[in-house]
Design a protein around this motif. Structure first.
Motif, PDB file in Angstrom:
ATOM      1  N   ASP A 205       0.880  -1.170   0.000  1.00 21.57           N
ATOM      2  CA  ASP A 205       0.000   0.000   0.000  1.00 21.57           C
ATOM      3  C   ASP A 205       0.919   1.221   0.000  1.00 21.57           C
ATOM      4  O   ASP A 205       1.648   1.450   0.958  1.00 21.57           O
ATOM      5  CB  ASP A 205      -0.852  -0.086   1.286  1.00 21.57           C
ATOM      6  N   TYR A 208       2.090   7.174   0.162  1.00 18.29           N
ATOM      7  CA  TYR A 208       2.873   8.310   0.688  1.00 18.29           C
ATOM      8  C   TYR A 208       4.235   8.497   0.020  1.00 18.29           C
ATOM      9  O   TYR A 208       5.073   9.237   0.532  1.00 18.29           O
ATOM     10  CB  TYR A 208       3.072   8.142   2.206  1.00 18.29           C
ATOM     11  N   SER A 234      -2.377   5.942  -4.899  1.00 21.72           N
ATOM     12  CA  SER A 234      -3.498   6.851  -4.690  1.00 21.72           C
ATOM     13  C   SER A 234      -3.134   8.270  -5.095  1.00 21.72           C
ATOM     14  O   SER A 234      -1.989   8.690  -4.959  1.00 21.72           O
ATOM     15  CB  SER A 234      -3.848   6.819  -3.204  1.00 21.72           C
ATOM     16  N   SER A 236      -4.731  10.671  -3.569  1.00 18.43           N
ATOM     17  CA  SER A 236      -5.222  11.427  -2.411  1.00 18.43           C
ATOM     18  C   SER A 236      -4.165  12.330  -1.805  1.00 18.43           C
ATOM     19  O   SER A 236      -4.420  13.510  -1.526  1.00 18.43           O
ATOM     20  CB  SER A 236      -5.717  10.473  -1.333  1.00 18.43           C
ATOM     21  N   ARG A 245     -11.657  10.683  -4.558  1.00 15.88           N
ATOM     22  CA  ARG A 245     -11.681   9.222  -4.492  1.00 15.88           C
ATOM     23  C   ARG A 245     -11.122   8.634  -5.788  1.00 15.88           C
ATOM     24  O   ARG A 245     -11.863   8.086  -6.627  1.00 15.88           O
ATOM     25  CB  ARG A 245     -13.096   8.674  -4.217  1.00 15.88           C
TER      26      ARG A 245
HETATM   27  C1  PLP Z   1      -1.724   3.715   4.683  1.00 14.18           C
HETATM   28  C2  PLP Z   1      -2.940   4.198   3.979  1.00 14.18           C
HETATM   29  N1  PLP Z   1      -3.442   3.447   2.995  1.00 14.18           N
HETATM   30  C3  PLP Z   1      -4.528   3.830   2.320  1.00 14.18           C
HETATM   31  C4  PLP Z   1      -5.184   5.005   2.619  1.00 14.18           C
HETATM   32  C5  PLP Z   1      -6.417   5.345   1.847  1.00 14.18           C
HETATM   33  O1  PLP Z   1      -6.206   6.295   0.880  1.00 14.18           O
HETATM   34  P1  PLP Z   1      -7.264   6.623  -0.233  1.00 14.18           P
HETATM   35  O2  PLP Z   1      -7.675   8.018  -0.018  1.00 14.18           O
HETATM   36  O3  PLP Z   1      -6.545   6.403  -1.533  1.00 14.18           O
HETATM   37  O4  PLP Z   1      -8.414   5.664  -0.104  1.00 14.18           O
HETATM   38  C6  PLP Z   1      -4.712   5.816   3.632  1.00 14.18           C
HETATM   39  C7  PLP Z   1      -5.426   7.051   3.982  1.00 14.18           C
HETATM   40  O5  PLP Z   1      -5.251   7.702   4.942  1.00 14.18           O
HETATM   41  C8  PLP Z   1      -3.548   5.406   4.333  1.00 14.18           C
HETATM   42  O6  PLP Z   1      -3.029   6.130   5.328  1.00 14.18           O
END
Ligand code: PLP
Length: 380
Positions: A205, A208, A234, A236, A245
């Motif tokens: 995942d 960041y 992502s 985001s 999203r």
């Molecule tokens: C480690 C981690 N994975 C996934 C996500 C989810 O991100 P997304 O906005 O892409 O759903 C977050 C969101 O805070 C996160 O901290």
């Protein structure tokens, strides 16, 4: 009230969902709450992404159902993004699946690969959704320890001692949330070898990698990754588009086809304008990353000051969108966070939200303007 499904008993309401209600209540009572608890970027998305979203509203077919696999141009943009930013070759036609945020991908992957009773390796501390989704599917979380002494990396010797026969998925995430730890090259080779040895799907995942991180890494860069890994990514955090999203997963055609079987039965494609905007964001030049990080760098320096004023310590080499700070002795994380909220009206996340190994730590978010962080410092 109609009786709810038994699976709901396996999970609690998300900590932040609960706590933000309390924070909203305090605000309604006139408390000037400063929110350094959650990682919802307050900065603007790339201007050209927002413009494209607006401009695309009149395109032919803009309001129709969209392809389950996303626009081909979006998948191509991900391919180029991986080549430019991670130096990794993936095939946008077969190895990319757009998602409505990477959080939903956690559910899709779990539904595609887990049977009831399967086991899942989950980092402690880590993102709480891995465990809650696992429990909702009646699979069993097996928490593996991440500790400061081990640089927040898994101990493979300890993992090898476990009975791994029922383990189907291992969740990893570097730069790590909440600690901001980074993983060296050796780790990725080790985890891939571990997955191959035990037939475990490794899900990296990776939301960041572009925040205060000089060397963004994709697990797909390493040998044999496509055999056992899926990577979630992502827009985001990288592009301040959390509310849009939009994210995606990258992996072998076979793995993604399994996920698509689930996903195509759950949603009916992503809104066209969002996909068009996402393409623009993915094509941002180096300047985007430089300016994003220059803002976060200034904020982080201030949050470090705030942490020091609260008698906390931190690792200045950590990356990502948070400062993970170690507490002074003799106070629990929740008690400390509650005290800071009560005495200074500053909301921070106790480390235990992310697992028992988060005890003794708190997490500060960098998603607040400098003026707000300065105000927080002044209050302490
Ligand atoms: C480690 C981690 N994975 C996934 C996500 C989810 O991100 P997304 O906005 O892409 O759903 C977050 C969101 O805070 C996160 O901290």
């Amino acid at each position: 009230m109609i009786e709810v499904a038994k699976r709901l008993n396996s999970v609690e309401e998300y900590y932040f969902s609960r706590k933000l209600k309390e924070v909203a209540f305090l605000k309604s009572q006139g408390k000037p709450i400063i929110n350094l608890g959650i990682g919802s970027p307050d900065l603007e998305p790339p201007f050209k992404a927002s413009m494209m979203l607006r401009d695309s509203l009149d395109d032919e077919g803009a309001h129709k159902y969209q392809s389950y696999q996303g626009l081909p141009e979006l998948r191509d943009a991900v391919e180029t993004f991986y080549k430019d930013r991670y130096k990794v070759t993936i095939n946008g036609k077969t190895e990319v699946l757009p998602l409505m945020g990477s959080k939903e991908g956690i559910m899709h992957i779990s539904m595609a690969f887990l049977n009831k009773g399967d086991e899942v390796l989950i980092p402690n501390p880590g993102y709480p959704t891995y465990a809650s989704v696992t429990k909702l599917l009646e699979a069993k979380p097996i928490y593996y320890d991440l500790t400061e002494e081990n640089n927040w990396l898994p101990d493979f010797v300890a993992l090898e001692r476990l009975d791994l026969s029922k383990v189907k998925i291992m969740w990893i995430s570097y730069p790590h949330m909440p600690t901001g730890a980074n993983a060296p090259n050796k780790f990725y080779d080790e985890v891939i070898a571990f997955g191959r040895r035990h037939n475990i799907l490794i899900v990296h995942d990776n939301p960041y990698s572009f925040v205060l991180n000089k060397k963004p890494i994709s697990i797909m860069r390493y040998n044999y990754a496509k055999e056992v890994c899926i990577e979630l990514n992502s827009l985001s955090k990288t592009f301040n588009m959390a509310g849009w999203r939009v994210g995606f997963m990258v992996g072998s055609y076979e793995h993604l086809a399994a996920v698509l079987k689930v996903k195509s039965n759950m949603d009916s494609g992503m809104f066209y304008g969002i996909q068009k905007g996402a393409i623009e964001a993915l094509q941002c030049s180096d300047m985007w990353y430089v300016s994003l990080n220059s803002v976060y760098e200034l904020r982080r320096a201030l949050v470090w000051k705030l942490a020091e004023k609260l008698n906390c310590t931190y690792d200045e080499y950590a990356t990502g969108m948070f400062v993970w700070a170690k507490l002074p002795p003799n106070i629990t994380s929740e008690a400390f966070a509650d005290k800071v909220l009560k005495e200074h009206s500053i909301f921070i996340a106790p480390g235990t939200v992310f697992g028992s190994n988060g005890e003794g730590y708190v997490r500060f978010s960098l998603c607040a303007p400098e003026s707000t962080i300065k105000e927080a410092i002044a209050r302490v």
